[in-house]
Scaffold this active site. Sequence first.
Site, PDB file in Angstrom:
ATOM      1  CG  HIS A  83     -12.627  -2.893   4.703  1.00  0.00           C
ATOM      2  ND1 HIS A  83     -12.161  -2.148   3.629  1.00  0.00           N
ATOM      3  CD2 HIS A  83     -12.572  -2.058   5.775  1.00  0.00           C
ATOM      4  CE1 HIS A  83     -11.866  -0.932   4.027  1.00  0.00           C
ATOM      5  NE2 HIS A  83     -12.112  -0.854   5.322  1.00  0.00           N
ATOM      6  CG  MET A 112     -15.077   0.741   4.723  1.00  0.00           C
ATOM      7  SD  MET A 112     -14.729   1.116   2.983  1.00  0.00           S
ATOM      8  CE  MET A 112     -15.217  -0.449   2.243  1.00  0.00           C
ATOM      9  CG  ASP A 123     -14.323  -3.227   0.069  1.00  0.00           C
ATOM     10  OD1 ASP A 123     -13.666  -3.003   1.096  1.00  0.00           O
ATOM     11  OD2 ASP A 123     -13.807  -3.355  -1.062  1.00  0.00           O
ATOM     12  CG  HIS A 177     -11.150  -6.654   0.672  1.00  0.00           C
ATOM     13  ND1 HIS A 177     -10.443  -6.696   1.852  1.00  0.00           N
ATOM     14  CD2 HIS A 177     -11.667  -5.410   0.586  1.00  0.00           C
ATOM     15  CE1 HIS A 177     -10.529  -5.530   2.444  1.00  0.00           C
ATOM     16  NE2 HIS A 177     -11.269  -4.725   1.710  1.00  0.00           N
ATOM     17  CG  ASP A 230      -9.177  -1.565   0.304  1.00  0.00           C
ATOM     18  OD1 ASP A 230      -9.230  -1.509  -0.937  1.00  0.00           O
ATOM     19  OD2 ASP A 230     -10.184  -1.723   1.022  1.00  0.00           O
ATOM     20  N   GLY A 231      -6.925   0.037  -2.071  1.00  0.00           N
ATOM     21  CA  GLY A 231      -7.289   1.187  -2.883  1.00  0.00           C
ATOM     22  C   GLY A 231      -6.258   1.538  -3.932  1.00  0.00           C
ATOM     23  N   GLY A 232      -6.600   1.380  -5.187  1.00  0.00           N
ATOM     24  CA  GLY A 232      -5.733   1.822  -6.271  1.00  0.00           C
ATOM     25  C   GLY A 232      -4.539   0.939  -6.553  1.00  0.00           C
ATOM     26  CB  SER A 236     -12.401  -5.258  -3.605  1.00  0.00           C
ATOM     27  OG  SER A 236     -13.643  -4.723  -3.194  1.00  0.00           O
ATOM     28  CG  MET A 274     -18.884   0.560   1.427  1.00  0.00           C
ATOM     29  SD  MET A 274     -18.637   1.429  -0.137  1.00  0.00           S
ATOM     30  CE  MET A 274     -17.128   0.662  -0.712  1.00  0.00           C
ATOM     31  CG  MET A 278      -8.802   2.732   4.294  1.00  0.00           C
ATOM     32  SD  MET A 278      -9.439   1.402   3.246  1.00  0.00           S
ATOM     33  CE  MET A 278     -10.085   2.314   1.830  1.00  0.00           C
ATOM     34  N   GLY A 298      -9.308  -4.496  -6.596  1.00  0.00           N
ATOM     35  CA  GLY A 298     -10.633  -4.755  -7.142  1.00  0.00           C
ATOM     36  C   GLY A 298     -10.667  -4.588  -8.639  1.00  0.00           C
ATOM     37  N   GLY A 331     -15.129   4.319   0.194  1.00  0.00           N
ATOM     38  CA  GLY A 331     -16.482   4.574  -0.266  1.00  0.00           C
ATOM     39  C   GLY A 331     -16.737   4.221  -1.715  1.00  0.00           C
ATOM     40  CG  PHE A 332     -17.233   6.065  -4.389  1.00  0.00           C
ATOM     41  CD1 PHE A 332     -18.458   5.800  -4.980  1.00  0.00           C
ATOM     42  CD2 PHE A 332     -17.148   7.065  -3.436  1.00  0.00           C
ATOM     43  CE1 PHE A 332     -19.581   6.534  -4.627  1.00  0.00           C
ATOM     44  CE2 PHE A 332     -18.261   7.802  -3.071  1.00  0.00           C
ATOM     45  CZ  PHE A 332     -19.486   7.534  -3.669  1.00  0.00           C
ATOM     46  N   GLY A 333     -14.885   2.309  -5.441  1.00  0.00           N
ATOM     47  CA  GLY A 333     -13.805   1.612  -6.112  1.00  0.00           C
ATOM     48  C   GLY A 333     -13.273   2.421  -7.274  1.00  0.00           C
ATOM     49  N   GLY A 334     -12.141   1.981  -7.809  1.00  0.00           N
ATOM     50  CA  GLY A 334     -11.591   2.591  -9.015  1.00  0.00           C
ATOM     51  C   GLY A 334     -10.838   3.888  -8.819  1.00  0.00           C
TER      52      GLY A 334
END
Length: 214
Positions: free
Chosen positions: A65, A67, A34, A32, A174-176, A7, A36, A136, A196, A141-144
């Site tokens: 992507h 969002m 993202d 990717h 996507d995510g974590g 990402s 927003m 998801m 990411g 809305g937020f990375g990390g």
Amino acid sequence: MAKIAPSMLASDFSRLAEDISDVCNIGIDYLHIDVMDGNFVPNISFGSSVMKSLNGICTVPYDVHLMIENPDLLLEDFATENTEFITVHYEACKHLHRTIQHIHSLGKKAGVAINPATPVSALAYILDEVDLVLVMSVNPGFGGQKYIPSATYKIAELAKTKWFNGYKYLIEVDGGACPENAEEIREAGCDIIVAGTAVFKAEDRAEAINKIKG
């Protein structure tokens, strides 16, 4: 082996071109993107102009992507020659089937994303139309953020549904995602892993990419 789509959101924007060129040279499959809008999700990232600034620098296809609310209004902006996938959220589309058709009319592969609280069953009547389903594994809305374990069950459900019905969609998460949970994600049936922080913040990016891909 899964494909990987780091990402861009986790890159260093003060040296964006260098960061993207670096990961492209060490084996990523997609970039990717993202996007927003501060309405559908509680954050604002960037628009198509930032993505387009990487044309000629990014040597892999864009995995876009969105969002955002009312994604139909901006689909054309993200349908560049380097764009392979444009993914919209089930939760953001009033007429999802029409939006999927719109993406296809632009010559791009269409994806649909579902938030952590949205069941796979919500997509029952669109799975034969899409090229990609994005699970998801964090709240968008937020990375990390930390990976939500229930996403693994969604991936497995999508893989079983795909096999049983002969559908052609790819499964993305996507995510974590990180080297520590990538094997679990791959074994559940995931085709593309978005990572990411795990890639851009890694001490050894090549090693992180290889561990995530498997």
